[in-house]
Design a protein around this motif. Sequence first.
Motif, PDB file in Angstrom:
ATOM      1  N   ASN A 270       0.821  -1.307  -0.113  1.00  0.00           N
ATOM      2  CA  ASN A 270      -0.154   0.133  -0.089  1.00  0.00           C
ATOM      3  C   ASN A 270       0.846   1.313  -0.067  1.00  0.00           C
ATOM      4  O   ASN A 270       0.522   2.212  -0.746  1.00  0.00           O
ATOM      5  N   TRP A 271       2.003   1.150   0.860  1.00  0.00           N
ATOM      6  CA  TRP A 271       2.919   2.294   0.852  1.00  0.00           C
ATOM      7  C   TRP A 271       3.581   2.681  -0.788  1.00  0.00           C
ATOM      8  O   TRP A 271       3.591   3.875  -1.076  1.00  0.00           O
ATOM      9  N   ALA A 272       3.802   1.715  -1.095  1.00  0.00           N
ATOM     10  CA  ALA A 272       4.554   1.626  -2.474  1.00  0.00           C
ATOM     11  C   ALA A 272       3.426   2.270  -3.599  1.00  0.00           C
ATOM     12  O   ALA A 272       3.795   3.179  -4.351  1.00  0.00           O
ATOM     13  N   GLU A 273       2.262   1.741  -3.526  1.00  0.00           N
ATOM     14  CA  GLU A 273       1.228   2.259  -4.255  1.00  0.00           C
ATOM     15  C   GLU A 273       0.957   3.664  -4.039  1.00  0.00           C
ATOM     16  O   GLU A 273       0.745   4.374  -5.039  1.00  0.00           O
ATOM     17  N   GLU A 274       0.953   4.146  -2.929  1.00  0.00           N
ATOM     18  CA  GLU A 274       0.578   5.491  -2.299  1.00  0.00           C
ATOM     19  C   GLU A 274       1.641   6.575  -3.092  1.00  0.00           C
ATOM     20  O   GLU A 274       1.141   7.483  -3.578  1.00  0.00           O
ATOM     21  N   ILE A 275       2.802   5.891  -3.079  1.00  0.00           N
ATOM     22  CA  ILE A 275       3.958   6.876  -3.519  1.00  0.00           C
ATOM     23  C   ILE A 275       3.908   6.845  -5.016  1.00  0.00           C
ATOM     24  O   ILE A 275       3.957   7.912  -5.746  1.00  0.00           O
ATOM     25  N   VAL A 276       3.507   5.637  -5.652  1.00  0.00           N
ATOM     26  CA  VAL A 276       3.305   5.987  -7.128  1.00  0.00           C
ATOM     27  C   VAL A 276       2.409   6.679  -7.639  1.00  0.00           C
ATOM     28  O   VAL A 276       2.267   7.327  -8.395  1.00  0.00           O
ATOM     29  N   ILE A 277       1.216   6.766  -6.846  1.00  0.00           N
ATOM     30  CA  ILE A 277       0.162   7.393  -7.313  1.00  0.00           C
ATOM     31  C   ILE A 277       0.449   9.055  -7.181  1.00  0.00           C
ATOM     32  O   ILE A 277      -0.188   9.560  -7.907  1.00  0.00           O
ATOM     33  N   GLN A 278       1.120   9.209  -6.291  1.00  0.00           N
ATOM     34  CA  GLN A 278       1.648  10.637  -5.898  1.00  0.00           C
ATOM     35  C   GLN A 278       2.324  11.128  -7.294  1.00  0.00           C
ATOM     36  O   GLN A 278       2.221  12.412  -7.710  1.00  0.00           O
ATOM     37  N   PHE A 279       3.025  10.320  -8.088  1.00  0.00           N
ATOM     38  CA  PHE A 279       3.754  10.591  -9.306  1.00  0.00           C
ATOM     39  C   PHE A 279       2.885  10.582 -10.298  1.00  0.00           C
ATOM     40  O   PHE A 279       3.102  11.391 -11.381  1.00  0.00           O
ATOM     41  N   LEU A 280       2.070   9.570 -10.618  1.00  0.00           N
ATOM     42  CA  LEU A 280       1.733   9.248 -11.866  1.00  0.00           C
ATOM     43  C   LEU A 280      -0.147   9.298 -11.728  1.00  0.00           C
ATOM     44  O   LEU A 280      -0.624   9.184 -12.996  1.00  0.00           O
ATOM     45  N   GLY A 281      -0.594   9.361 -10.579  1.00  0.00           N
ATOM     46  CA  GLY A 281      -2.192   9.462 -10.518  1.00  0.00           C
ATOM     47  C   GLY A 281      -2.795   8.219 -10.292  1.00  0.00           C
ATOM     48  O   GLY A 281      -2.323   7.175 -10.796  1.00  0.00           O
ATOM     49  N   GLU A 282      -3.909   8.469  -9.748  1.00  0.00           N
ATOM     50  CA  GLU A 282      -4.757   7.128  -9.207  1.00  0.00           C
ATOM     51  C   GLU A 282      -5.068   6.227 -10.643  1.00  0.00           C
ATOM     52  O   GLU A 282      -5.060   5.034 -10.600  1.00  0.00           O
ATOM     53  N   LYS A 283      -5.505   6.915 -11.661  1.00  0.00           N
ATOM     54  CA  LYS A 283      -6.200   6.257 -12.482  1.00  0.00           C
ATOM     55  C   LYS A 283      -5.138   5.325 -13.332  1.00  0.00           C
ATOM     56  O   LYS A 283      -5.275   4.226 -13.763  1.00  0.00           O
ATOM     57  N   THR A 284      -4.115   5.895 -13.670  1.00  0.00           N
ATOM     58  CA  THR A 284      -2.809   5.171 -14.264  1.00  0.00           C
ATOM     59  C   THR A 284      -2.520   4.009 -13.426  1.00  0.00           C
ATOM     60  O   THR A 284      -2.455   2.994 -13.806  1.00  0.00           O
TER      61      THR A 284
ATOM     62  N   LYS B 298      -4.183   2.484 -11.208  1.00  0.00           N
ATOM     63  CA  LYS B 298      -5.511   1.387 -11.073  1.00  0.00           C
ATOM     64  C   LYS B 298      -5.491   0.401 -12.420  1.00  0.00           C
ATOM     65  O   LYS B 298      -5.453  -0.667 -12.560  1.00  0.00           O
ATOM     66  N   LYS B 299      -5.130   1.144 -13.827  1.00  0.00           N
ATOM     67  CA  LYS B 299      -4.938   0.510 -15.072  1.00  0.00           C
ATOM     68  C   LYS B 299      -3.748  -0.513 -15.018  1.00  0.00           C
ATOM     69  O   LYS B 299      -3.989  -1.622 -15.536  1.00  0.00           O
ATOM     70  N   TRP B 300      -2.463   0.111 -14.478  1.00  0.00           N
ATOM     71  CA  TRP B 300      -1.637  -0.978 -14.583  1.00  0.00           C
ATOM     72  C   TRP B 300      -1.481  -2.081 -13.750  1.00  0.00           C
ATOM     73  O   TRP B 300      -1.336  -3.301 -14.109  1.00  0.00           O
TER      74      TRP B 300
END
Length: 198
Positions: A178-192, A194-196
Amino acid sequence: MIEILRKEDILIPFNQIGDADWKINTQKIIEQIADNFGDDLKKPVSKEEILALETKLGTTLPENLKLFYQTFGIADIGEQLQDFTEVDWIKDIWADAPQYGPDFTDEDNALLPYLISFSDYLGNGNMFCFHSETKEIYYYDHDDKPYLTKMFDTVDDYLKGCLIFAQADFAENNEAENWAEEIVIQFLGEKTVKKWRY
């Protein structure tokens, strides 16, 4: 050794490939991925091998993908970068047997002549591709129409995301994913993301 005990321990390898500490940070992560799976590190790819691939494809690879290959080879980044024998135009994959290929939409068909695969997403048939002219990164998802979606402006974003996600495996803590996902969402956005990832 990267020890992930809290979200702040996850290493952001770079903003862009070529940044001051990009090699040091990326090396730490790649070495630990290899160590986790008992794999050997890959050899850097030579300029000659890259040129031979570009000649075969008839176009250039994204500059920072070349720099990554020349530094770390076809490294394990938590996803599977393709060997150079597998990197190819995705329109050619089904050329000999189109009946087995996807039923591409008009939107897909407009993109298809420009996309070259370079990464298999977890070996499930989905692929990451770069655009031969813009060098943007697209995702081929065999489950959803349109099958082709632009994901990242640069290959740097894709590689950075992979290297951040891979660090969740270094943690005993179940929260690390979850931490890793939160960090990547900050860079790339939630939509990207989720698709990935979903």
